[in-house]
Design a protein around this motif. Structure first.
Motif, PDB file in Angstrom:
ATOM      1  N   LEU A   1     -74.975 -18.546   8.395  1.00  0.00           N
ATOM      2  CA  LEU A   1     -76.193 -18.898   9.123  1.00  0.00           C
ATOM      3  C   LEU A   1     -77.300 -19.399   8.075  1.00  0.00           C
ATOM      4  N   ASP A   2     -78.280 -20.032   8.595  1.00  0.00           N
ATOM      5  CA  ASP A   2     -79.480 -20.141   7.621  1.00  0.00           C
ATOM      6  C   ASP A   2     -80.853 -19.585   8.183  1.00  0.00           C
TER       7      ASP A   2
ATOM      8  N   VAL B   1     -81.010 -23.028 -10.006  1.00  0.00           N
ATOM      9  CA  VAL B   1     -81.715 -23.422  -8.767  1.00  0.00           C
ATOM     10  C   VAL B   1     -81.058 -24.780  -8.104  1.00  0.00           C
TER      11      VAL B   1
ATOM     12  N   ASP C   1     -80.637 -19.516  14.631  1.00  0.00           N
ATOM     13  CA  ASP C   1     -79.807 -18.799  13.737  1.00  0.00           C
ATOM     14  C   ASP C   1     -80.770 -17.597  13.498  1.00  0.00           C
TER      15      ASP C   1
ATOM     16  N   TYR D   1     -79.488 -14.912  15.441  1.00  0.00           N
ATOM     17  CA  TYR D   1     -78.271 -14.416  14.971  1.00  0.00           C
ATOM     18  C   TYR D   1     -78.182 -13.647  13.575  1.00  0.00           C
ATOM     19  N   ALA D   2     -79.066 -14.073  12.784  1.00  0.00           N
ATOM     20  CA  ALA D   2     -79.115 -13.660  11.347  1.00  0.00           C
ATOM     21  C   ALA D   2     -79.202 -12.178  11.338  1.00  0.00           C
TER      22      ALA D   2
ATOM     23  N   LYS E   1     -72.214 -29.777   6.167  1.00  0.00           N
ATOM     24  CA  LYS E   1     -71.102 -29.558   6.969  1.00  0.00           C
ATOM     25  C   LYS E   1     -71.015 -28.792   8.155  1.00  0.00           C
ATOM     26  N   PHE E   2     -71.992 -27.790   8.253  1.00  0.00           N
ATOM     27  CA  PHE E   2     -72.097 -26.657   9.238  1.00  0.00           C
ATOM     28  C   PHE E   2     -73.314 -27.058  10.191  1.00  0.00           C
ATOM     29  N   LYS E   3     -73.102 -27.334  11.504  1.00  0.00           N
ATOM     30  CA  LYS E   3     -74.307 -27.879  12.197  1.00  0.00           C
ATOM     31  C   LYS E   3     -75.057 -26.495  12.460  1.00  0.00           C
ATOM     32  N   LEU E   4     -76.265 -26.687  12.223  1.00  0.00           N
ATOM     33  CA  LEU E   4     -77.227 -25.473  12.464  1.00  0.00           C
ATOM     34  C   LEU E   4     -77.733 -25.437  13.886  1.00  0.00           C
ATOM     35  N   THR E   5     -77.760 -24.395  14.393  1.00  0.00           N
ATOM     36  CA  THR E   5     -78.721 -24.083  15.742  1.00  0.00           C
ATOM     37  C   THR E   5     -79.811 -23.553  15.514  1.00  0.00           C
TER      38      THR E   5
ATOM     39  N   GLN F   1     -73.571 -27.624   2.460  1.00  0.00           N
ATOM     40  CA  GLN F   1     -73.157 -26.926   3.719  1.00  0.00           C
ATOM     41  C   GLN F   1     -73.895 -26.979   4.932  1.00  0.00           C
ATOM     42  N   LYS F   2     -74.973 -27.353   4.708  1.00  0.00           N
ATOM     43  CA  LYS F   2     -75.941 -27.956   5.864  1.00  0.00           C
ATOM     44  C   LYS F   2     -75.078 -29.053   6.440  1.00  0.00           C
TER      45      LYS F   2
ATOM     46  N   ASP G   1     -67.535 -25.714  16.533  1.00  0.00           N
ATOM     47  CA  ASP G   1     -68.771 -26.335  16.948  1.00  0.00           C
ATOM     48  C   ASP G   1     -68.596 -27.413  18.234  1.00  0.00           C
TER      49      ASP G   1
ATOM     50  N   GLU H   1     -77.324 -24.565  -7.102  1.00  0.00           N
ATOM     51  CA  GLU H   1     -77.246 -24.043  -5.858  1.00  0.00           C
ATOM     52  C   GLU H   1     -77.779 -24.716  -4.651  1.00  0.00           C
TER      53      GLU H   1
END
Lengths: 313, 276
Positions: B100-101, A9, A29, A32-33, A22-26, A19-20, B173, A12
């Protein structure tokens, strides 16, 4: 699976956190998921998970000829299988086949890859020739070898006649039929296994061999004490996929021996197929399918564990 | 010095001897299969391999008297659709797992991994019933629908997508691209080598599939090539070895040509898959 993910855990989580950032989360999501992962999840659910549970369920019942469950019997189907000499012999035959195929595939694959990794003029031609069976499908392999094993006009018969040796009837004798299936399987897989081993051997640092040469170490010793240990991850990978593939073998058996003679090559998947679609015994077939699943899951799990270790390295 | 040179020459001769010997052993089934496909069956059955009655009769027979072209066509349609479906659905789900999260992401990923542990051979009874209930038996869709996606493909593309440079994603982005646009314009083009590799695997997988098609197809209209050869073998043509060998040659020659052309991709793809 659960136990290991619990211990993993922390690393990971770290990766995820990275990653969070690194990549902006909208915010949408989730929407989209469901579009991106939804179709695959639905299909796997319908054609992998549902049938797995359904097979497990059927294996605990008696069934009629339409495959409908009639009477709950618990583990009785399994008990019957394990105490049936027919099934035990089938498992034994499967095991002999798996061990034979795995051993000879790896031994031949290593031999070819080691030879073809030499720096000699024209070696590229041999590399191409050795990989050629990658293009051979089950039915073509079966036809080519059926003819070679043919008792009246086959190549082996002709060869033994020419050398004045007693002719062997390959497919009529239980031991020979097993050899015939093993030879055909090894031949069919050899191209792929050769290419993977060749890639692994070529990625061993040449400085190791140069140092060994300076020390005057023989090529033979170098192979067992440098090459083999260095390619051990690939060796493990090929072993597990060959074991898994051989447990699932069906096409060659159906085309070459049909499980015979006298069940000498009646392996697990062939039995599952016959018991359900010709014997009409869906309960028995389902119990056999669950046994197959346990075996395959075990070896796949081994492979995952190993890959995980390698990735963490 | 001369001594060492001599030893090297001897060693090389021995190496070539072994290389050629093994090449012959591996290629003998091909040689015999393809050579006998040019001979009359009567000569083959007599064991007369050195017959000089070479002709293309067996090939003409195979094309005109058997549905082998139909089998080939069926297989190409099924394998091509399966390949494109895998490329689409696997890359979509891989995208979801990497970029994606969402809730229960780890749980869903674990489900995919478990799927890879379950042999499709064990699921044939319920899947047969499902396909029958959907009315797909003896149609192309009986072979296509159950394998529209693949857990292995998703896993393989996920490993590849994770290597996509973050700068690319950040630039996308900043430009205000949505996930569909990022997927299509950034992630897929960047990972095209992995996509080609997966495409080849999926096509070959469908091409070689044997057990499932034999269960769900009953007529030449939908029968695929792997089962077709069994059909030829079991019909009246059973002892017509010349024609059977010609059919095998017709099937194997295109795949070997494709393989030689694509060897570079296969090799790099295989190593990538083996190490990861």
């Amino acid at each position: 699976m659960l136990k290991t993910s619990a211990t993993d855990v922390i690393p990971e989580k770290k990766v995820e956190a990275k990653q969070k950032s690194k990549f902006k989360l909208t915010a949408n999501d989730k929407y989209y998921a469901s579009i991106f992962a939804g179709p695959s999840l639905f299909l796997l659910g319908l054609f992998v998970f549902y049938p797995m549970f359904r097979t497990l369920y059927i294996s605990l019942f008696l069934t009629n000829t339409f495959g409908n469950t009639t009477l709950f019997v618990g583990l009785e189907n399994y008990v019957k299988l394990i105490s049936s000499p027919d099934f035990v012999s089938s498992m034994w035959v499967t095991l002999v086949y798996v061990v034979g195929v795995t051993f000879f595939t790896i031994a031949m694959g290593l031999l070819l890859a080691n030879l073809a990794s030499q720096k000699l003029p024209g070696i590229a031609i041999f590399r191409t020739l050795y990989s050629v069976t990658m293009g051979v499908s089950v039915s073509v392999a079966a036809i080519f070898w059926l003819f070679i094993f043919n008792p009246s006009a086959g190549f082996f018969t002709l060869l033994t006649k020419m050398l004045n040796l007693p002719t062997i009837n390959w497919l009529a004798n239980p031991t020979n039929a097993m050899w015939a299936i093993i030879i055909t399987t090894v031949w069919m897989h050899l191209g792929f296994v050769f290419l993977v081993f060749l890639g692994a051997i070529e990625s061993v640092p040449t400085t190791l061999y140069e140092a060994a040469d300076v020390e005057g170490v023989s090529k033979h010793y170098q192979f067992f004490h440098i090459t083999l240990p260095m390619i051990s991850p690939t060796l493990f990978f090929i072993s597990t996929i060959t074991i898994i593939g051989s447990f699932k073998s069906f096409g060659l058996i159906d085309l070459i021996t049909k499980g015979g003679p006298t069940n000498a090559t009646n392996m697990l998947v062939y039995r599952i197929y016959n018991d359900a679609f010709f014997g009409g015994n869906y309960a028995k077939s389902s119990a056999e399918a669950i046994i197959l699943t346990v075996i395959i899951a075990f070896f796949t799990y081994l492979q995952f564990k190993f890959l995980e270790k390698k990735v963490n390295y | 010095m001369a001594n060492i040179d001599e030893r090297n020459v001897l060693k090389n001769i021995f190496s070539y001897f072994l290389l050629i010997l093994l090449a012959v052993v591996i290629l003998v089934p091909f040689f015999i299969g393809i050579w006998t496909s040019f001979l009359p069956t009567a000569d083959i059955l007599k064991g007369n391999y050195f017959s000089t009655n070479i002709s293309l009769t067996n090939y003409i027979d195979a094309f005109t008297n058997t549905p082998i072209l139909r089998y080939l066509g069926n297989t190409i349609v099924v394998a091509t659709i399966t390949m494109f479906a895998h490329l689409l659905f696997c890359s979509m789900s891989a995208y979801a797992f990497v970029f994606l999260d969402f809730k229960y992401k780890k749980f869903f990923f674990a489900l995919f991994m478990i799927t890879m542990m379950l042999p499709s051979e064990a699921a044939i009874i319920p899947n047969f019933q499902t396909v029958k209930a959907l009315g797909l038996l003896d149609h192309y869709s009986a072979m296509i629908v159950p394998s529209l996606t693949s857990a292995f493909g998703t896993f393989m593309l996920r490993q590849s997508f994770m290597q996509t440079p973050k700068e690319l994603k950040e630039a996308a982005d900043i430009e205000g691209l949505n996930h569909f646009q990022i997927f299509w314009k950034v992630v897929l083009p960047y990972n095209r080598i992995s996509l080609i590799t997966l495409g080849a695997y999926s096509f070959l997988g469908a091409w070689n599939s044997y057990l499932w098609p034999i269960l769900v197809t009953f007529s030449n209209n939908s029968r695929v090539i792997q089962n077709g050869l069994k059909q030829l073998q079991s019909e009246e043509t059973f002892n017509n070895w010349g024609m059977i060998q010609a059919s095998a040659a017709i099937i194997v020659i295109p795949t070997i040509l494709v393989l030689f052309i694509g060897q570079h991709y296969f090799k790099s793809g295989l190593n990538e898959g083996a190490v990861k």
